[in-house]
Design a protein around this motif. Structure first.
Motif, PDB file in Angstrom:
ATOM      1  N   PRO A 194       3.470  13.441   2.475  1.00 40.63           N
ATOM      2  CA  PRO A 194       4.350  12.432   3.082  1.00 40.63           C
ATOM      3  C   PRO A 194       3.726  11.043   3.119  1.00 40.63           C
ATOM      4  CG  PRO A 194       3.370  13.791   4.791  1.00 40.63           C
ATOM      5  CD  PRO A 194       2.923  14.375   3.482  1.00 40.63           C
ATOM      6  N   ALA A 195       3.253  10.579   1.972  1.00 36.25           N
ATOM      7  CA  ALA A 195       2.631   9.252   1.912  1.00 36.25           C
ATOM      8  C   ALA A 195       3.660   8.144   2.009  1.00 36.25           C
ATOM      9  CB  ALA A 195       1.823   9.117   0.621  1.00 36.25           C
ATOM     10  N   ASP A 196       4.954   8.491   1.964  1.00 31.25           N
ATOM     11  CA  ASP A 196       5.983   7.475   2.177  1.00 31.25           C
ATOM     12  C   ASP A 196       5.877   6.856   3.565  1.00 31.25           C
ATOM     13  OD1 ASP A 196       6.646   9.845   3.376  1.00 31.25           O
ATOM     14  OD2 ASP A 196       8.742   9.858   2.749  1.00 31.25           O
ATOM     15  N   GLY A 250       5.991   2.905   3.815  1.00 34.71           N
ATOM     16  CA  GLY A 250       7.349   2.654   4.275  1.00 34.71           C
ATOM     17  C   GLY A 250       7.465   2.235   5.718  1.00 34.71           C
ATOM     18  N   VAL A 251       6.360   2.295   6.472  1.00 37.07           N
ATOM     19  CA  VAL A 251       6.438   2.023   7.908  1.00 37.07           C
ATOM     20  C   VAL A 251       5.452   0.949   8.365  1.00 37.07           C
ATOM     21  CG1 VAL A 251       6.204   3.054  10.214  1.00 37.07           C
ATOM     22  CG2 VAL A 251       7.239   4.376   8.364  1.00 37.07           C
ATOM     23  N   TYR A 252       4.278   0.891   7.760  1.00 35.72           N
ATOM     24  CA  TYR A 252       3.190   0.105   8.335  1.00 35.72           C
ATOM     25  C   TYR A 252       2.767  -1.068   7.445  1.00 35.72           C
ATOM     26  CZ  TYR A 252       2.828   4.229  11.302  1.00 35.72           C
ATOM     27  OH  TYR A 252       3.105   5.259  12.159  1.00 35.72           O
ATOM     28  N   TYR A 253       2.240  -2.078   8.138  1.00 34.43           N
ATOM     29  CA  TYR A 253       1.592  -3.211   7.473  1.00 34.43           C
ATOM     30  C   TYR A 253       0.129  -2.851   7.245  1.00 34.43           C
ATOM     31  CZ  TYR A 253       5.703  -6.022   8.555  1.00 34.43           C
ATOM     32  OH  TYR A 253       6.982  -6.519   8.617  1.00 34.43           O
ATOM     33  N   PRO A 254      -0.509  -3.411   6.238  1.00 31.27           N
ATOM     34  CA  PRO A 254      -0.065  -4.499   5.360  1.00 31.27           C
ATOM     35  C   PRO A 254       0.803  -4.060   4.187  1.00 31.27           C
ATOM     36  CG  PRO A 254      -2.304  -3.886   4.812  1.00 31.27           C
ATOM     37  CD  PRO A 254      -1.928  -3.046   5.999  1.00 31.27           C
ATOM     38  N   TRP A 255       1.064  -2.748   4.050  1.00 31.89           N
ATOM     39  CA  TRP A 255       1.829  -2.256   2.902  1.00 31.89           C
ATOM     40  C   TRP A 255       3.275  -2.749   2.914  1.00 31.89           C
ATOM     41  CZ3 TRP A 255      -1.152   1.026   6.045  1.00 31.89           C
ATOM     42  CH2 TRP A 255      -2.374   1.410   5.502  1.00 31.89           C
ATOM     43  N   LEU A 256       3.840  -2.962   4.108  1.00 32.20           N
ATOM     44  CA  LEU A 256       5.229  -3.412   4.193  1.00 32.20           C
ATOM     45  C   LEU A 256       5.436  -4.822   3.641  1.00 32.20           C
ATOM     46  CD1 LEU A 256       6.648  -2.133   7.621  1.00 32.20           C
ATOM     47  CD2 LEU A 256       7.454  -1.595   5.330  1.00 32.20           C
ATOM     48  N   ALA A 302      14.344  -2.330  -1.700  1.00 31.98           N
ATOM     49  CA  ALA A 302      14.723  -2.482  -0.293  1.00 31.98           C
ATOM     50  C   ALA A 302      13.725  -1.845   0.649  1.00 31.98           C
ATOM     51  CB  ALA A 302      16.115  -1.873  -0.069  1.00 31.98           C
ATOM     52  N   GLY A 303      12.569  -1.462   0.137  1.00 33.98           N
ATOM     53  CA  GLY A 303      11.565  -0.804   0.960  1.00 33.98           C
ATOM     54  C   GLY A 303      11.546   0.694   0.723  1.00 33.98           C
ATOM     55  N   VAL A 304      10.436   1.320   1.054  1.00 34.06           N
ATOM     56  CA  VAL A 304      10.265   2.754   0.825  1.00 34.06           C
ATOM     57  C   VAL A 304      10.874   3.527   1.987  1.00 34.06           C
ATOM     58  CG1 VAL A 304       8.601   4.618   0.491  1.00 34.06           C
ATOM     59  CG2 VAL A 304       8.162   2.352  -0.503  1.00 34.06           C
ATOM     60  N   PRO A 305      11.870   4.378   1.722  1.00 29.32           N
ATOM     61  CA  PRO A 305      12.446   5.185   2.809  1.00 29.32           C
ATOM     62  C   PRO A 305      11.507   6.323   3.211  1.00 29.32           C
ATOM     63  CG  PRO A 305      13.457   5.777   0.727  1.00 29.32           C
ATOM     64  CD  PRO A 305      12.527   4.624   0.433  1.00 29.32           C
ATOM     65  N   VAL A 306      11.509   6.654   4.480  1.00 28.22           N
ATOM     66  CA  VAL A 306      10.653   7.727   4.997  1.00 28.22           C
ATOM     67  C   VAL A 306      11.509   8.973   5.214  1.00 28.22           C
ATOM     68  CG1 VAL A 306       9.171   8.468   6.883  1.00 28.22           C
ATOM     69  CG2 VAL A 306       9.058   6.112   6.051  1.00 28.22           C
ATOM     70  N   LYS A 307      11.093  10.063   4.610  1.00 26.64           N
ATOM     71  CA  LYS A 307      11.892  11.287   4.711  1.00 26.64           C
ATOM     72  C   LYS A 307      11.637  12.039   6.006  1.00 26.64           C
ATOM     73  CE  LYS A 307      13.063  15.583   2.370  1.00 26.64           C
ATOM     74  NZ  LYS A 307      13.005  16.376   1.133  1.00 26.64           N
ATOM     75  N   ASN A 308      10.373  12.264   6.351  1.00 31.58           N
ATOM     76  CA  ASN A 308      10.068  13.090   7.521  1.00 31.58           C
ATOM     77  C   ASN A 308       8.913  12.484   8.310  1.00 31.58           C
ATOM     78  OD1 ASN A 308       9.610  15.059   9.431  1.00 31.58           O
ATOM     79  ND2 ASN A 308       9.618  16.758   7.982  1.00 31.58           N
ATOM     80  N   PRO A 309       9.212  11.720   9.355  1.00 32.62           N
ATOM     81  CA  PRO A 309       8.142  11.065  10.136  1.00 32.62           C
ATOM     82  C   PRO A 309       7.291  12.037  10.933  1.00 32.62           C
ATOM     83  CG  PRO A 309      10.279  10.736  11.185  1.00 32.62           C
ATOM     84  CD  PRO A 309      10.559  11.377   9.861  1.00 32.62           C
ATOM     85  N   LEU A 310       7.750  13.291  11.119  1.00 31.84           N
ATOM     86  CA  LEU A 310       6.976  14.249  11.910  1.00 31.84           C
ATOM     87  C   LEU A 310       5.701  14.693  11.205  1.00 31.84           C
ATOM     88  CD1 LEU A 310       9.671  16.624  13.463  1.00 31.84           C
ATOM     89  CD2 LEU A 310       8.593  14.606  14.453  1.00 31.84           C
ATOM     90  N   LYS A 359      14.459  20.495   2.085  1.00 28.17           N
ATOM     91  CA  LYS A 359      15.014  19.540   3.036  1.00 28.17           C
ATOM     92  C   LYS A 359      13.933  18.959   3.929  1.00 28.17           C
ATOM     93  CE  LYS A 359      18.678  19.106   6.519  1.00 28.17           C
ATOM     94  NZ  LYS A 359      19.782  19.813   7.236  1.00 28.17           N
ATOM     95  N   TYR A 360      12.961  19.770   4.286  1.00 27.01           N
ATOM     96  CA  TYR A 360      11.963  19.350   5.272  1.00 27.01           C
ATOM     97  C   TYR A 360      10.760  18.640   4.653  1.00 27.01           C
ATOM     98  CZ  TYR A 360       8.959  19.549   9.393  1.00 27.01           C
ATOM     99  OH  TYR A 360       8.157  19.213  10.447  1.00 27.01           O
ATOM    100  N   ASN A 361      10.338  19.065   3.479  1.00 32.87           N
ATOM    101  CA  ASN A 361       9.083  18.580   2.892  1.00 32.87           C
ATOM    102  C   ASN A 361       9.313  17.500   1.843  1.00 32.87           C
ATOM    103  OD1 ASN A 361       6.842  20.408   3.999  1.00 32.87           O
ATOM    104  ND2 ASN A 361       8.396  21.888   3.373  1.00 32.87           N
ATOM    105  N   PRO A 362       8.677  16.332   2.011  1.00 31.96           N
ATOM    106  CA  PRO A 362       8.815  15.257   1.022  1.00 31.96           C
ATOM    107  C   PRO A 362       7.851  15.428  -0.150  1.00 31.96           C
ATOM    108  CG  PRO A 362       7.511  14.491   2.878  1.00 31.96           C
ATOM    109  CD  PRO A 362       7.912  15.910   3.190  1.00 31.96           C
ATOM    110  N   PHE A 363       8.263  14.906  -1.300  1.00 30.47           N
ATOM    111  CA  PHE A 363       7.405  14.774  -2.481  1.00 30.47           C
ATOM    112  C   PHE A 363       7.396  13.297  -2.831  1.00 30.47           C
ATOM    113  CE2 PHE A 363       8.461  19.165  -2.444  1.00 30.47           C
ATOM    114  CZ  PHE A 363       7.472  19.840  -3.141  1.00 30.47           C
ATOM    115  N   PHE A 364       6.200  12.754  -3.088  1.00 26.49           N
ATOM    116  CA  PHE A 364       6.088  11.304  -3.235  1.00 26.49           C
ATOM    117  C   PHE A 364       5.314  10.953  -4.492  1.00 26.49           C
ATOM    118  CE2 PHE A 364       4.624   7.030  -1.656  1.00 26.49           C
ATOM    119  CZ  PHE A 364       5.885   6.485  -1.569  1.00 26.49           C
ATOM    120  N   ARG A 365       5.585   9.758  -4.999  1.00 25.39           N
ATOM    121  CA  ARG A 365       4.937   9.273  -6.218  1.00 25.39           C
ATOM    122  C   ARG A 365       3.428   9.149  -6.032  1.00 25.39           C
ATOM    123  NH1 ARG A 365       8.160   3.903  -7.532  1.00 25.39           N
ATOM    124  NH2 ARG A 365       6.065   3.387  -8.286  1.00 25.39           N
TER     125      ARG A 365
END
Length: 772
Positions: A33-35, A39-45, A54-62, A510-516
């Protein structure tokens, strides 16, 4: 063709794993879940990443613990091993703390070999994917030894490998490995009990050590409670007590084999803040709320965090114990054969016991006061719920297969099972209604209109998420009926398998994200500046970088987030933030006071601050007032982030002399995090202070002679240095690890001796059991 039939179950398991991880196979996406990072924090934002205008969407913040702690810690430990060093110490968090002693680092997990053979992102994908494969393989072998046919055994293997518990904790890379060894331990213990061959006792010991090495001692503790009961009930006279004692000896042998991990881990636990810390979130996290029972069949009854509509009590990760509707229907089938099968009775007992211990019952609350259980989460018992449900479903399918060849009508009553399942769903629906009314009572300021609106929205989520479980329950019941009525089990059994596989994989996807892989902790200007200035002092993320997310960049900080770290440092951080004497921070070792002199003493040279306009991040804004201090001056600026230099910060290492006061000194090399070497020259006696946390195992020497470290009110390493030129070394050589290594070697020799002795006696001893 004969070989294909023989290895078909293994190939099917491999295919199921590849299907689940198809994004990794086809798109090289990583189950991480590296999104959350970009997708949430600076300085990456501040950056526009390719493919996400439009920014990186976050699939599962948990799953934030994975990119903030588990993955960076694993990568750092493996980088040390690649450099030829044992990863005993982590200097990047909490001013340094033990790394290998932290169970979750799982340094001795044999599947860490992937990180030695491939780059981190690829290795992580393989590392995660092997969890369901191992769980499925060992479960299949266990079920085959219990004399189940190929298809039911394969069904049970898939059910456990992709159970809700396994999929929820999949991307942590810890729970899955620990869980995978449970069926292996049940298998070897069973073969030992039936054959009374010491070889299987040694194999049990080896797997016990592997489970401990995998990094989640709470589940290992549950397993060690289960194994003696399982073995005792499967041992037969004569000499049952004597062989049971031998079995306990092999359990002890396995614990001895794990001593290089176990003893340092216990030492860290003893000297940490953990023992005095309660479970975060209270009873709603520690136990499963009664209203969450429905998630056994409908995991998204209260919504799902990935769709942003979770409205249930507690935390989704801790309170979901989904086993699958198809699996549960077959569990109920097995219940009709209770009196005919010892295995069914045992695993139903385990199923019910795990629920009793996970729910807020008088028994579970009493257990939570016991040592080793007081700081644990009772819902981890769900691993036993998942295992027992998987085995029971396979046994139910096996008896269903047998029932189609015998009398028909005594088994027609099984057709009522779908009705029971659907009734459970609707009972859960009304339980949710009670939960809503209870929530409204807790917030009397809420108007009736708002309560009604919230209720309507939540009920819509609930009803929508009951559709699929209802359809699956109906289809499963129909398959049970058709199998019995028309005796076509050979056709319906594969359908059961595919239906369950679809249900479980859908939940996992549905629960687990896969990221680039190219966007896993990408570089930025701010991070490059901090790396270029390493050695000048530590940094603090301020209100920019969240805890631990600096680890992949090799940056060192005084704060951090971990379940276990030195108590002395937890108290230091509490004092830094103005806490009372003796008060300690919890697992979240954050820093809020930047005016504290203790921040300067901890050698924090750089602090990040977010520029804001009316509280909103903005490159044209200014940092918060908490950073408006005379000692802080801006030295680097990029986008919405400014780097502030703390001009009052002390050096990371310094010499205190009568003539010159504080004199900075620098270690000869920073390549080895568990050894600091200084060359000092002073005309008078002085004290050398190294601001790395002093922890049991750190030794000091002057000119090759070991000396006693100086007593200090601060939790740092220090030593008195006589006048003249001297070579001073601080070396981390924990006695607990050295004792553990000797125990491991002794246990290995003892285990080898048992195997050799068993082989010498094998020719005169008939084989009474065979591993299928």
């Amino acid at each position: 063709m004969r070989h294909l039939k023989r290895y078909f179950p293994i190939l099917f398991l491999v295919l199921a794993v590849l299907v689940f991880f198809h994004k990794s196979v086809i798109d090289s996406a990583v189950p991480l879940p590296a999104d959350i990072v970009v997708g949430v924090y600076y300085p990456w934002l501040d950056y526009k990443w390719e493919g996400y205008p439009a920014g990186v969407p976050v699939k599962n913040p948990l799953l934030s613990d994975v990119p903030s702690l588990i993955y960076p810690q694993k990568i750092y430990a493996m980088s040390q091993i690649k450099s030829g060093m044992l990863p005993l110490w982590n200097p990047l968090m909490f001013n340094g703390y033990p790394l290998m002693a932290n169970f979750q680092s799982a340094v001795f997990n044999p599947f860490n070999v992937f990180f030695l053979l491939a780059r981190p992102a690829v290795a992580w994908s393989w590392y995660i994917a092997f969890q369901p494969f191992l769980a499925g393989l060992f479960t299949y072998l266990l079920l085959r030894y219990l004399r189940l046919s190929v298809w039911p055994a394969l069904f049970g293997a898939i059910a456990f490998a992709f159970s809700g518990f396994s999929l929820i904790w999949l991307e942590y890379g810890i729970h899955g490995y620990v869980a995978a060894y449970i069926p292996a331990l049940l298998l070897f213990s069973l073969v030992f009990a039936r054959s009374r061959r010491l070889l299987y006792g040694v194999l049990t010991a080896v797997v016990v050590s592997l489970q401990i090495f995998s990094g989640y001692p709470q589940i290992t503790l549950y397993t060690l409670l289960l194994l003696p009961i399982w073995t005792w009930v499967n041992l037969a006279p004569p000499s049952k007590p004597a062989w049971f004692i031998k079995y306990l000896f092999f359990i002890g042998l396995g614990i001895a084999l794990s001593a290089p991990q176990l003893l340092p881990g216990l030492e860290l636990l003893k000297n940490s803040q953990r023992l005095a810390e309660s479970v975060t979130g209270g009873s709603q996290i520690a136990f499963l709320p009664w209203t969450q029972m429905i998630t056994l069949l409908a995991p998204d009854f209260f919504g799902n965090p990935t769709t942003g509509n979770f409205w249930g009590p507690g935390d989704y990760t801790n309170t979901s114990f989904y086993v699958g509707t198809v699996v549960f229907v077959l569990c109920l089938v097995s219940l009709f054969y209770w009196k005919y099968s010892h295995s069914i009775r045992f695993f139903w007992s385990l199923f019910l016991a795990s629920l009793i211990l996970a729910l807020p019952t008088p028994i579970s609350r009493a257990v939570s006061w016991l040592p080793l259980f007081s700081a644990s989460t009772a819902t981890r018992w769900f691993i036993m719920t998942s295992l027992s449900a998987s085995v029971l479903s396979a046994l139910g399918l096996q008896h269903l297969l047998s029932a189609s060849r015998t009398r028909l009508y005594p088994h027609m009553r099984l057709a009522v099972i779908p009705a029971v399942v659907l009734l459970s769903c609707f009972l859960g629906f009304f339980a949710a209604r009670e939960a809503l009314l209870s929530a409204a009572a807790d917030f009397p300021v809420i108007t009736h209109t708002s309560v009604f609106q919230a209720s309507t929205e939540n009920f819509s989520v609930t009803l929508r998420n009951l559709i699929l479980p209802g359809i699956l329950a109906f289809c499963s019941g129909l398959l049970v009926f058709l199998s019995l009525r028309f005796k076509i089990t050979r056709l319906t059994v594969p359908v059961f398998l595919l239906l369950s596989l679809f249900e479980l994989l859908r939940f996992g996807w549905k629960y687990n994200p896969f990221f680039r892989s190219d966007l896993i902790f990408p570089d930025t200007g701010v991070l490059s500046f901090l790396r270029d200035n390493q050695g000048k002092g530590r940094f603090q993320g301020g209100d920019v970088i969240p805890l631990n997310m600096w680890l992949p960049y090799g940056l060192a900080a005084p704060g951090g987030y971990d379940a276990v770290y030195p108590l002395s440092w937890a108290r230091y951080l509490a004092s830094l933030d103005g806490g009372l004497p003796g008060e300690a921070k919890g697992r979240v070792g954050s820093i809020a006071r930047y005016d504290s002199p203790l921040l300067d003493t901890a050698a924090v040279r750089y602090i990040l601050a977010l520029k804001r306009v009316h509280g909103v991040p903005d490159p044209a804004g200014t940092p918060s007032y908490v950073f408006d201090l005379p000692k802080l001056r801006p030295v680097f600026d990029e986008g919405s982030v400014v780097v502030l230099e703390n001009t009052a910060a002390l050096p990371e290492s310094y010499l205190i002399t009568a003539e010159s006061g504080t004199v900075p000194v620098f270690p000869r090399s920073l390549a080895n995090p568990k050894k600091f070497t200084f060359e000092v020259d002073s005309s008078s006696s002085s004290r050398l202070v190294n601001t790395t946390v002093d922890f049991p195992g750190w030794e000091a020497s002057i000119d090759g002679r070991r000396v006693t470290k100086s007593a200090s009110a601060l939790p740092f390493q220090s030593v008195e240095v006589p006048a003249g030129s001297h070579r001073i070394e601080f070396t981390y050589r924990p006695l607990s690890f050295r004792i553990g290594l000797h125990l491991y070697l002794s246990a290995s020799v003892l285990g080898a001796a048992v195997i050799l002795n068993e082989n010498r006696r094998a020719a005169s001893r008939p084989r009474t059991a065979r591993l299928v």
